[in-house]
Scaffold this active site. Structure first.
Site, short mmCIF file in Angstrom:
data_model
loop_
_atom_site.label_atom_id
_atom_site.label_comp_id
_atom_site.label_asym_id
_atom_site.label_seq_id
_atom_site.Cartn_x
_atom_site.Cartn_y
_atom_site.Cartn_z
CD GLU A 62 -5.88 44.42 1.92
OE1 GLU A 62 -7.06 44.83 1.98
OE2 GLU A 62 -5.57 43.20 2.05
CB CYS A 66 -10.38 42.89 6.94
SG CYS A 66 -8.65 42.59 7.31
CD1 TRP A 86 -11.30 8.53 -23.73
CD2 TRP A 86 -12.32 9.68 -22.12
NE1 TRP A 86 -10.68 8.22 -22.56
CE2 TRP A 86 -11.29 8.93 -21.55
CE3 TRP A 86 -13.09 10.49 -21.31
CZ2 TRP A 86 -11.04 8.95 -20.18
CZ3 TRP A 86 -12.84 10.52 -19.96
CH2 TRP A 86 -11.81 9.76 -19.41
NE ARG A 144 -12.75 16.49 -12.58
CZ ARG A 144 -12.48 15.22 -12.84
NH1 ARG A 144 -11.27 14.73 -12.55
NH2 ARG A 144 -13.39 14.43 -13.38
#
Length: 368
Positions: free
Chosen positions: A57, A83, A178, A192
């Site tokens: 805000e 808040c 891989w 990640r």
């Protein structure tokens, strides 16, 4: 019940996109988005900064003023209730009142005990038209890590795995590089980067010596790496421990061994035991206590299976390569042999698509 207009949904969607971009940097706070609108035009917008910085805000108000506008008479679309308490920053509800905002539309009430509807009440008491509930399901998805930590006392847990079409993660000799292609591996880097911490087990560290860092992508702060090493089997010189963003979760408290980890800046979490093994629920509770909202699991079949069977996995991101490894290879999840198919772990497919040559599935345990 509040009646919302079509443009209310459009502006809230915009606020939710801002929130998604702020989720990682804002932790342990929720990454909130805010859009200020007056006369059918956006006059300011913002998202939560890192801890100690502005909430959404305040960023939106500053953006509004920087454009030469005033927030007076505007509608504020916020993905979480403003808040109402003094924390590291002053209450956002008070600032919205001070700036003369006429209407506040929140996607949902903040369940944090120091807010929990008080922000909406404070706005209404000051004569501001305030409501909560617009696109709440979407907001709960965006804020799921924060909500999980506040409501359940543990992070939101995403388990990532990669396998062949027949569910094999490595050959019996441990070879696994891989299985998937470069596009899938880059997608894992993005995954990640979206998490506060990455959890792995001692077996993975001993077998692969992974870094578990975000590479090939710009990132301000690396995720914490958490190694579950109940009996202190890993080497303090392992790559996962090298940059001061590592946590060692152990049951054995050998002072000499722990000192070697501490010398490398590794912090220790002392875990309780359950049924002779590390208590995974205790681990998640301790991580939540450290402000970790989103936890990614990148581990072997043992820890994967234990987490899933304990009901501690919220979502699975599974990359499947168009290849077969045969029966004599390592699987995805380890647990005792089932004697009845009714005991299988049922999953719901949330999303599916291709990443390069590989298939990416997003799954959730059924009923979770």
């Amino acid at each position: 019940m509040t009646d919302y207009r079509a443009d209310d949904y459009l502006y809230m969607q915009r606020a939710l996109r801002l929130a998604e971009g702020a989720t990682r940097r804002a932790a342990p706070n929720p990454g909130v988005g805010c859009v200020l609108v007056r006369g059918g035009a956006v006059i300011g917008e913002g998202a939560t900064l890192a801890v100690g910085g502005d909430h959404a805000e305040i960023q939106a108000i500053k953006d509004c003023l920087a454009r030469g506008q005033s927030p007076r008479g505007a509608t504020a679309y916020v993905t979480l209730e403003p808040c109402s308490h003094h924390g590291r920053t002053p209450p956002c509800a008070e600032r919205l009142i001070k700036e003369g905002v006429a209407r506040v539309v929140a996607a949902m009430v903040d369940p944090y005990h120091e807010v929990a509807g008080r922000g909406i009440d404070r706005l209404r008491a000051a004569g501001v038209e305030a409501s909560a509930g617009l696109m709440e399901a979407e907001a709960r998805r965006v804020h799921r890590g924060f909500l999980s930590r506040v409501e359940r006392g543990r992070p939101w847990v995403t388990l990532k795995a990669a396998a062949t079409l027949d569910g094999k993660t490595a050959l019996l000799n441990g070879s696994s590089k891989w299985i998937t292609g470069p596009q899938a591996r880059l997608d894992v880097q993005r995954l990640r980067a979206a998490h506060c911490a990455i959890l792995t087990g001692s077996g993975t560290v001993l077998a692969d010596d992974p870094q578990l860092t975000v590479r090939e992508l710009p990132i301000a702060v690396q995720p914490w790496r958490v190694v579950l090493d109940g009996e202190l089997r890993t080497d303090p010189a392992a790559r996962v421990y090298q940059d001061g963003r590592a946590l060692l979760a152990a049951c054995a408290m050998d002072a000499g061994k722990l000192a070697a980890f501490g010398a490398r800046g590794v912090e220790t979490l002392a875990l309780a035991r359950r049924d002779g093994k590390a208590d995974l629920a205790d681990l998640l509770a301790q991580l939540a206590g450290r402000g970790i909202n989103e936890l990614m699991v990148e581990a072997g079949a043992g820890l994967n299976g234990a987490m899933l069977r304990a009901g501690l996995v919220d979502e699975i991101v599974l990359y499947l390569a168009p290849s077969l490894a045969g029966d004599a290879a390592r699987g995805l999840f380890a647990w005792p042999a089932l004697t009845d198919l009714a005991d299988k772990v049922a999953l719901d497919i949330v999303d599916a698509g291709k990443v390069g040559a590989d298939l990416k599935l997003v799954l959730r345990p059924r009923g979770a």
